[in-house]
Design a protein around this motif. Structure first.
Motif, PDB file in Angstrom:
ATOM      1  N   LEU A 191      -7.600  27.581  31.286  1.00  0.00           N
ATOM      2  CA  LEU A 191      -9.250  27.936  31.200  1.00  0.00           C
ATOM      3  C   LEU A 191      -9.497  27.270  32.042  1.00  0.00           C
ATOM      4  CD1 LEU A 191      -9.862  29.241  28.463  1.00  0.00           C
ATOM      5  CD2 LEU A 191     -10.433  26.641  27.070  1.00  0.00           C
ATOM      6  N   LYS A 192     -10.861  28.613  32.475  1.00  0.00           N
ATOM      7  CA  LYS A 192     -12.333  28.055  33.301  1.00  0.00           C
ATOM      8  C   LYS A 192     -12.863  26.144  32.708  1.00  0.00           C
ATOM      9  CE  LYS A 192     -12.246  32.535  35.017  1.00  0.00           C
ATOM     10  NZ  LYS A 192     -13.468  33.708  35.090  1.00  0.00           N
ATOM     11  N   PRO A 193     -12.880  25.738  33.162  1.00  0.00           N
ATOM     12  CA  PRO A 193     -13.831  25.050  33.334  1.00  0.00           C
ATOM     13  C   PRO A 193     -15.540  24.756  32.833  1.00  0.00           C
ATOM     14  CG  PRO A 193     -13.554  24.924  35.753  1.00  0.00           C
ATOM     15  CD  PRO A 193     -12.722  25.378  35.389  1.00  0.00           C
ATOM     16  N   ALA A 194     -15.489  24.617  31.866  1.00  0.00           N
ATOM     17  CA  ALA A 194     -17.070  24.809  31.034  1.00  0.00           C
ATOM     18  C   ALA A 194     -17.014  23.554  29.686  1.00  0.00           C
ATOM     19  CB  ALA A 194     -16.831  26.491  30.317  1.00  0.00           C
ATOM     20  N   VAL A 195     -18.125  23.940  29.081  1.00  0.00           N
ATOM     21  CA  VAL A 195     -18.551  22.664  28.429  1.00  0.00           C
ATOM     22  C   VAL A 195     -19.364  23.022  27.050  1.00  0.00           C
ATOM     23  CG1 VAL A 195     -20.260  21.414  28.043  1.00  0.00           C
ATOM     24  CG2 VAL A 195     -19.727  20.891  30.101  1.00  0.00           C
ATOM     25  N   TRP A 196     -18.128  23.525  26.277  1.00  0.00           N
ATOM     26  CA  TRP A 196     -18.560  23.243  24.862  1.00  0.00           C
ATOM     27  C   TRP A 196     -18.931  22.582  23.973  1.00  0.00           C
ATOM     28  CZ3 TRP A 196     -14.641  25.206  27.996  1.00  0.00           C
ATOM     29  CH2 TRP A 196     -13.803  26.540  27.931  1.00  0.00           C
ATOM     30  N   VAL A 197     -20.069  23.221  23.624  1.00  0.00           N
ATOM     31  CA  VAL A 197     -20.714  22.309  22.192  1.00  0.00           C
ATOM     32  C   VAL A 197     -20.925  22.160  21.426  1.00  0.00           C
ATOM     33  CG1 VAL A 197     -23.079  21.548  22.078  1.00  0.00           C
ATOM     34  CG2 VAL A 197     -22.894  21.421  24.435  1.00  0.00           C
ATOM     35  N   VAL A 198     -20.479  21.330  20.609  1.00  0.00           N
ATOM     36  CA  VAL A 198     -20.288  21.059  18.611  1.00  0.00           C
ATOM     37  C   VAL A 198     -20.918  20.687  18.558  1.00  0.00           C
ATOM     38  CG1 VAL A 198     -18.636  20.977  17.114  1.00  0.00           C
ATOM     39  CG2 VAL A 198     -17.503  22.173  19.282  1.00  0.00           C
ATOM     40  N   PHE A 199     -22.313  21.035  17.114  1.00  0.00           N
ATOM     41  CA  PHE A 199     -22.840  20.231  16.612  1.00  0.00           C
ATOM     42  C   PHE A 199     -22.311  19.845  15.151  1.00  0.00           C
ATOM     43  CE2 PHE A 199     -27.775  20.918  15.391  1.00  0.00           C
ATOM     44  CZ  PHE A 199     -28.424  18.926  15.579  1.00  0.00           C
ATOM     45  N   GLU A 200     -22.054  18.679  14.680  1.00  0.00           N
ATOM     46  CA  GLU A 200     -22.579  18.880  13.726  1.00  0.00           C
ATOM     47  C   GLU A 200     -24.502  18.138  13.089  1.00  0.00           C
ATOM     48  OE1 GLU A 200     -19.579  16.045  11.190  1.00  0.00           O
ATOM     49  OE2 GLU A 200     -18.702  16.524  12.904  1.00  0.00           O
ATOM     50  N   ASN A 201     -24.638  19.247  12.400  1.00  0.00           N
ATOM     51  CA  ASN A 201     -25.911  18.971  11.463  1.00  0.00           C
ATOM     52  C   ASN A 201     -26.683  18.434  10.531  1.00  0.00           C
ATOM     53  OD1 ASN A 201     -29.041  19.429  12.290  1.00  0.00           O
ATOM     54  ND2 ASN A 201     -28.734  21.806  11.999  1.00  0.00           N
ATOM     55  N   GLY A 202     -27.538  17.619  10.253  1.00  0.00           N
ATOM     56  CA  GLY A 202     -27.672  17.122   8.786  1.00  0.00           C
ATOM     57  C   GLY A 202     -26.604  16.605   8.216  1.00  0.00           C
ATOM     58  N   PRO A 257     -12.363  21.809  31.614  1.00  0.00           N
ATOM     59  CA  PRO A 257     -13.009  22.270  30.179  1.00  0.00           C
ATOM     60  C   PRO A 257     -13.182  21.072  29.288  1.00  0.00           C
ATOM     61  CG  PRO A 257     -11.245  23.410  30.845  1.00  0.00           C
ATOM     62  CD  PRO A 257     -10.904  22.469  30.998  1.00  0.00           C
ATOM     63  N   VAL A 258     -14.319  20.696  28.347  1.00  0.00           N
ATOM     64  CA  VAL A 258     -14.661  19.244  28.069  1.00  0.00           C
ATOM     65  C   VAL A 258     -15.661  19.962  26.355  1.00  0.00           C
ATOM     66  CG1 VAL A 258     -14.725  18.273  29.840  1.00  0.00           C
ATOM     67  CG2 VAL A 258     -17.225  19.114  28.813  1.00  0.00           C
ATOM     68  N   VAL A 259     -15.785  19.081  25.423  1.00  0.00           N
ATOM     69  CA  VAL A 259     -15.883  19.302  24.478  1.00  0.00           C
ATOM     70  C   VAL A 259     -16.969  18.623  24.790  1.00  0.00           C
ATOM     71  CG1 VAL A 259     -15.946  19.553  21.598  1.00  0.00           C
ATOM     72  CG2 VAL A 259     -14.464  20.854  23.209  1.00  0.00           C
ATOM     73  N   VAL A 260     -18.598  18.536  24.423  1.00  0.00           N
ATOM     74  CA  VAL A 260     -19.450  17.785  24.127  1.00  0.00           C
ATOM     75  C   VAL A 260     -19.939  17.932  22.527  1.00  0.00           C
ATOM     76  CG1 VAL A 260     -22.233  17.195  24.057  1.00  0.00           C
ATOM     77  CG2 VAL A 260     -20.296  17.604  26.050  1.00  0.00           C
ATOM     78  N   TYR A 261     -19.927  16.533  21.617  1.00  0.00           N
ATOM     79  CA  TYR A 261     -19.729  17.137  20.401  1.00  0.00           C
ATOM     80  C   TYR A 261     -20.749  15.475  19.932  1.00  0.00           C
ATOM     81  CZ  TYR A 261     -17.165  16.921  15.821  1.00  0.00           C
ATOM     82  OH  TYR A 261     -17.234  17.601  14.786  1.00  0.00           O
ATOM     83  N   VAL A 262     -21.798  16.352  18.982  1.00  0.00           N
ATOM     84  CA  VAL A 262     -22.629  16.094  18.918  1.00  0.00           C
ATOM     85  C   VAL A 262     -22.886  15.905  17.196  1.00  0.00           C
ATOM     86  CG1 VAL A 262     -25.461  15.844  19.120  1.00  0.00           C
ATOM     87  CG2 VAL A 262     -23.895  17.061  21.279  1.00  0.00           C
TER      88      VAL A 262
END
Length: 447
Positions: free
Chosen positions: A261-272, A425-430
């Motif tokens: 899988l190509k290197p990229a950044v997935w941003v997952v946002f848990e909101n509120g 590939p990384v996930v930035v989990y917010v």
């Protein structure tokens, strides 16, 4: 004398629907005081040196320990919460006859908390994320498989629930009375602005965010064709439910024959924070031919909208898009349970009112006290996992050459995230509970 004891116990237990601890907890969260809220939840969950014994508080504590950057402690707390969880049949056996009898006299707050299906799914999802965060891929795999299994059993669970409710209406005691009262209650709910027809779950009562994260994990960390099939299947299901464009891209990657899988950044946002319960009291005509009734009514939990922390996150000109609406998941499941709650409350009100009339016929003073106790004990069960998110959002961006990602929060300062030096590939989990509290940002890397 025995009636005095019953009345005293009823009044004593009447205030348990929304205790001071819960009010203080909500106040601390609203003010952005994460340490105080976390400490309160941990203490309320049970003994600090042992297993938790209060399920709703253990769930809150598990979520806030994650928010506090303590994934191992969060997992321990959620393990304890999972040990407290039983399926419906087990709960019915375990709950004592005395508790059920008392719930008829008082309200459902005296019974053990019955976890929602979405509670169980999110519990295993959070445990899987905790393990992924610390690089324990073996245990993360176990928790993702448990999450997937819970989701697949959801439809079967709710089909049985609906059948059970229909049987109770047709065959239960005072069936005709309950049926007529239910019709009156539906009209009263509509008059109060509560339209349960708008509470619609995702197809199959599933959580698309949990399905997507399951697929993303195996897309990142799969070990062979079986894992590739898991990734593809989950991403296909998530896309069918959400039509999210990023999921479509991920689904195509899962279907391709490429080995990396190509290197990229997935941003997952848990909101509120998610939809929550509030009490709605309704005067209910019970069709009792009597003038010797001073009070009758029911108290029902109804769902109110959750609250986002931010409308979205940004990276440059790109912004997160909706992945899953947790409010829809919660309300949809609650709608399926609502008739059972309503039926039980109508039966409870009927039993209390009949008792009140009987006592009043023989002793008007004691009848008045019974009416006071009935009014005080008529309270809805408002317990729920309040620190679940309002919604999940998603975006993916190219891996920056600087190895830093600037996350934009509308109306607030950016947060700069340091990424692994080696591109992958990384996930930035917010996770942002509200705008008053510093968001939590974690890195979930591929192997």
């Amino acid at each position: 004398m025995k009636w005095a004891v019953v009345l005293g116990l009823t009044v004593a237990l009447a205030g348990c629907a929304n205790p001071q601890a819960r009010k203080d907890f909500s106040r601390d969260l609203g003010a952005g005081n994460l340490p105080a809220a976390t400490s309160s939840a941990v203490q309320a969950a049970g003994p600090l040196d042992g297993e938790p014994n209060n399920l709703p508080w253990a769930l809150e504590a598990g979520a806030l320990l994650r928010q506090s950057g303590l994934p191992e402690r969060s997992t321990q707390m959620l393990d304890g919460a999972e040990n407290l969880m039983k399926d419906d049949d087990t709960r019915n056996v375990a709950a004592s006859a005395g508790n059920h009898a008392l719930s008829v006299v008082v309200n459902d707050n005296v019974l053990p908390y019955a976890p929602a299906v979405y509670d169980t799914v999110m519990l295993n999802t959070y445990k899987a994320l905790n393990f992924w965060q610390i690089g324990d891929y073996a245990n993360a795999r176990v928790e993702w498989n448990r999450t997937d299994d819970r989701q697949r059993r959801a439809v079967e669970h709710f089909e049985a629930e609906i059948t059970k409710q229909r049987d109770e209406i047709k065959e239960g005691e005072n069936a005709e009375l309950v049926g007529r009262s239910l019709s009156s209650s539906d009209e009263a709910l509509r008059s109060a602005g509560v339209d349960v027809s708008q509470w619609k779950p995702y197809a199959g009562y599933v959580n698309p965010a949990a399905i997507y994260l399951h697929g993303l994990y195996f897309l990142f960390n799969g070990e062979g064709q079986a894992d590739a099939d898991k990734a593809r299947s989950s991403l296909e299901r998530a896309y069918a439910l959400t039509k999210n464009t990023q999921i479509k891209i991920d689904m195509a990657a899962a279907k391709s024959k490429r080995t990396a899988l190509k290197p990229a950044v997935w941003v997952v946002f848990e909101n509120g924070t998610a939809a929550h319960k509030e009490e709605l009291r309704i005067d209910l005509p019970l069709f009792l031919v009597s003038g010797n009734v001073k009070y009758t009514g029911i108290a029902l939990p109804v769902m109110r909208d959750g609250t986002p922390a931010y409308p979205h996150l940004t990276v440059g000109r790109q912004q997160t898009q909706m992945l899953a609406d947790m409010d829809s998941i919660i309300r949809g499941e609650f709608k399926t349970r609502f008739n059972a709650i309503l039926i039980k409350e109508v039966v409870r009100a009927t039993a209390k009112t009949v008792l009140q009339k009987q006592i009043n016929d023989s002793n008007p003073l004691l009848g008045t006290l019974t009416a006071v106790a009935q009014a005080a004990s008529t309270q809805a069960d408002l317990r729920s996992w309040s620190t679940l998110p309002h919604n999940f959002q998603l975006m993916a961006v190219p891996y920056p050459e600087s190895r830093q990602l600037a996350l934009g929060f509308p109306g607030h300062e950016d947060i700069v995230v340091d990424l692994p030096k080696e591109k992958r590939p990384v996930v930035v989990y917010v996770r942002a509970l509200n705008a008053a509290m510093q968001p939590r940002v974690d890195i979930l890397a591929s192997k």
